[in-house]
Every structure is written in C-alpha cells, then in structure tokens.
Design a protein around this motif. Structure first.
Motif, short mmCIF file in Angstrom:
data_model
loop_
_atom_site.label_atom_id
_atom_site.label_comp_id
_atom_site.label_asym_id
_atom_site.label_seq_id
_atom_site.Cartn_x
_atom_site.Cartn_y
_atom_site.Cartn_z
N UNK A 1 0.81 -1.21 0.00
CA UNK A 1 0.00 0.00 0.00
C UNK A 1 0.84 1.25 0.00
N UNK A 2 1.90 1.26 0.81
CA UNK A 2 2.77 2.44 0.87
C UNK A 2 3.47 2.70 -0.44
N UNK A 3 3.97 1.65 -1.07
CA UNK A 3 4.68 1.82 -2.33
C UNK A 3 3.73 2.31 -3.42
N UNK A 4 2.51 1.81 -3.42
CA UNK A 4 1.53 2.31 -4.40
C UNK A 4 1.29 3.81 -4.21
N UNK A 5 1.14 4.24 -2.96
CA UNK A 5 0.90 5.65 -2.70
C UNK A 5 2.11 6.51 -3.03
N UNK A 6 3.31 5.96 -2.91
CA UNK A 6 4.51 6.69 -3.30
C UNK A 6 4.62 6.84 -4.81
N UNK A 7 4.06 5.89 -5.53
CA UNK A 7 4.28 5.82 -6.98
C UNK A 7 3.32 6.75 -7.73
N UNK A 8 3.65 6.96 -9.01
CA UNK A 8 2.79 7.77 -9.87
C UNK A 8 1.49 7.06 -10.22
N UNK A 9 1.37 5.79 -9.89
CA UNK A 9 0.12 5.06 -10.12
C UNK A 9 -1.02 5.62 -9.27
N UNK A 10 -0.68 6.34 -8.21
CA UNK A 10 -1.70 6.96 -7.33
C UNK A 10 -1.69 8.47 -7.48
N UNK A 11 -1.43 8.95 -8.68
CA UNK A 11 -1.14 10.37 -8.91
C UNK A 11 -2.30 11.32 -8.59
N UNK A 12 -3.53 10.80 -8.47
CA UNK A 12 -4.67 11.67 -8.15
C UNK A 12 -5.21 11.37 -6.74
N UNK A 13 -4.37 10.81 -5.91
CA UNK A 13 -4.77 10.44 -4.55
C UNK A 13 -3.96 11.27 -3.56
N UNK A 14 -4.67 12.07 -2.76
CA UNK A 14 -4.00 12.81 -1.69
C UNK A 14 -4.99 13.12 -0.58
N UNK A 15 -4.47 13.21 0.64
CA UNK A 15 -5.30 13.53 1.79
C UNK A 15 -6.20 12.40 2.26
N UNK A 16 -5.88 11.18 1.86
CA UNK A 16 -6.76 10.06 2.19
C UNK A 16 -6.03 9.04 3.06
N UNK A 17 -6.80 8.07 3.56
CA UNK A 17 -6.26 7.00 4.38
C UNK A 17 -6.57 5.67 3.71
N UNK A 18 -5.55 4.88 3.48
CA UNK A 18 -5.71 3.53 2.96
C UNK A 18 -5.69 2.55 4.13
N UNK A 19 -6.81 1.89 4.36
CA UNK A 19 -6.90 0.93 5.46
C UNK A 19 -6.39 -0.43 5.00
N UNK A 20 -5.35 -0.91 5.66
CA UNK A 20 -4.83 -2.26 5.41
C UNK A 20 -5.02 -3.04 6.70
N UNK A 21 -6.27 -3.48 6.91
CA UNK A 21 -6.64 -3.97 8.24
C UNK A 21 -7.53 -5.21 8.23
N UNK A 22 -7.57 -5.90 7.10
CA UNK A 22 -8.38 -7.10 7.05
C UNK A 22 -9.87 -6.86 7.32
N UNK A 23 -10.32 -5.66 7.02
CA UNK A 23 -11.74 -5.33 7.19
C UNK A 23 -12.14 -4.91 8.58
N UNK A 24 -11.18 -4.73 9.48
CA UNK A 24 -11.50 -4.47 10.89
C UNK A 24 -12.33 -3.21 11.08
N UNK A 25 -11.93 -2.09 10.46
CA UNK A 25 -12.63 -0.84 10.72
C UNK A 25 -13.98 -0.78 10.01
N UNK A 26 -14.22 -1.71 9.09
CA UNK A 26 -15.46 -1.67 8.33
C UNK A 26 -16.60 -2.46 8.93
N UNK A 27 -16.31 -3.24 9.94
CA UNK A 27 -17.39 -4.09 10.46
C UNK A 27 -18.04 -3.49 11.69
#
Length: 256
Positions: free
Chosen positions: A230-256
């Motif tokens: 997730x971190x490498x994707x956010x560092x890369x230009x592949x996420x070039x229109x993504x800023x100010x957001x939170x990527x949850x890598x939590x196995x669905x914990x915060x969504x249930x």
C-alpha cells in the motif's frame, strides 16, 4: 510488487530496521528506489541496508531519532547529500502502544510515545516538505497511522491519540501542499504480524489465536509486506490523483 514503479526515486523510510518499515524499505528498493533507511537502531538498520544492497538494490542508513528536530533535519540533509534529491518518504517510526487505562497514565511513556509517534511524524513532514518544496517538482509522502486512529483499543489511549493526530497531520499537509504537487496520504494498518504487535499481545497477557479473529474479518494477522504494498503504491505515480486520504490495510476491521 516487482515492477519498477519507483525507478530512480529517492525515498526515505523511517523505522526501517524491522517490521513494516523493513518490508517497505525492501519493497521500495525492489521497485527501483534509492532508499534511505532511517532508524535509531543502528545495528538493525545497517543490517537491512546491507541485505538490500547484497540483493542488488540501492540503500543507505542514517541513524535518526525522529523525536529530535536536529536529527530529522540531518536525515533529510544526508539523503540529499547521498542521492542529490528527495522524491518521497514513508514516516513509519513508532513506539509500541501503552498498556494502562488513562486513570493510570504513565506520564513518562506519554511523552516518549507522543514524541515519536506524533511529534516525530510532524518533524519528518516539516523537513521533508521543505526539501520537496525547494526542489519544485512535487513528491509523495506516506504517514503510517493505525486502526487506533479510527477505533480505540482498551488501555491504549495515548497510542490512539497519537494515531488520530497522524491522520490530522496528513490531511492538513495534503491541503497545504497540493499546490506544490506534493501528495500526502496515510496508511492505517490493522493487526500486522510485527515484533511490536507480538510484544503488545504479550504485554496484555493474550494469545495470538484469541486476538486475530477479533481484529480481522479474515481471521488472521496481516503481513508487513501487505502494508508495504500500500505504501509503495501511494509513493508511486500510479496513485497520482490520490492525496489527503487513508488507505486501510486492516483485514476489514474498521469496516465491520
């Protein structure tokens, strides 16, 4: 992620001597980055750097105390001295959560934890942003928060406060630095199988098999490499229109 999405980019990873920071440093190097691994643990950090370079990657170690302004400023300076510029960073360094209710607050540990987990992120942002702004061609910064930044855990009030703060810093930094084409995002890991998690479980007299189903709908702990992706994707230009957001890598914990 094995393709060169960070080819020749210069990336700082704090807290890179073990756990998620180590996995991120390794993956970033594998993706083509020139990695500056910053950590207070000199022996551990240098060992990771030696391993990366032995595998054909580019990496340098800088001993850093993220709670100390002069040390963080030196981290960025050493990065530019080594590689000529800075393109991004993963501000990952953190202490393990507290273990007491707020009614039994450990004043000394409060200062240490906030100093690393919150002030440390703020200081890293300060000096990383200054360098990126001076260069004038943008960049990407990732701050590591936690599911605690969204759902508290018993007896972890200080850690929870710090991780809420990391999310706030991320949003403000993204707002302020968008005009400079600097993106700032956060990754919020859940229960990731790291030395810090194992130690925290032991501190609370729990067993991993009892904890994992409560902290993930996938009924397992995550792996450091999954956070690194997730971190490498956010560092890369592949996420070039993504800023100010939170990527949850939590196995669905915060969504249930």
């Amino acid at each position: 992620m094995t393709f060169p999405v960070l080819q020749d980019k210069v990336i700082i990873v704090t807290g890179g001597a073990q756990g998620m920071g180590e996995a991120t440093a390794r993956l970033a190097a594998n993706a083509g980055a020139k990695v500056v691994l910053a950590d207070f643990n000199e022996a551990g950090g240098q060992a990771v750097v030696d391993s990366i370079t032995a595998d054909g990657g580019q990496a340098t170690f800088v001993k850093t105390d993220v709670s100390n302004p002069a040390s963080v400023e030196n981290m960025v300076k050493q990065t530019v001295d080594a590689y000529g510029r800075l393109d991004g960073a993963v501000n990952n360094a953190a202490l393990k959560p507290d273990v007491d209710p707020l009614s039994d607050l450990d004043d000394e540990y409060f200062d240490r934890l906030i100093g690393v987990d919150l002030k440390g992120v703020a200081l890293c942002l300060k000096y990383e942003l200054r360098q990126l702004i001076a260069q004038g061609d943008g960049g990407s910064i990732v701050n590591i928060s936690s599911t605690n930044g969204f759902r508290p855990q018993y007896n972890q009030g200080v850690y929870t406060a710090a991780k809420h703060g990391v999310v706030g810093l991320t949003k403000n930094a993204a707002l302020e630095n968008g005009p400079h084409n600097i993106r700032v995002n956060s990754v919020a890991p859940g229960a990731i199988e790291t030395p810090m998690l194992v130690e925290s479980i032991q501190d609370n007299n729990l067993k991993p098999e009892d904890v994992a189903p409560r902290l993930s709908v996938l009924n397992r702990f995550g792996k450091p490499e999954e956070v690194a992706e997730g971190s490498v994707w956010l560092l890369s230009d592949n996420s070039s229109y993504v800023t100010g957001t939170v990527l949850h890598v939590d196995g669905g914990y915060t969504g249930r």
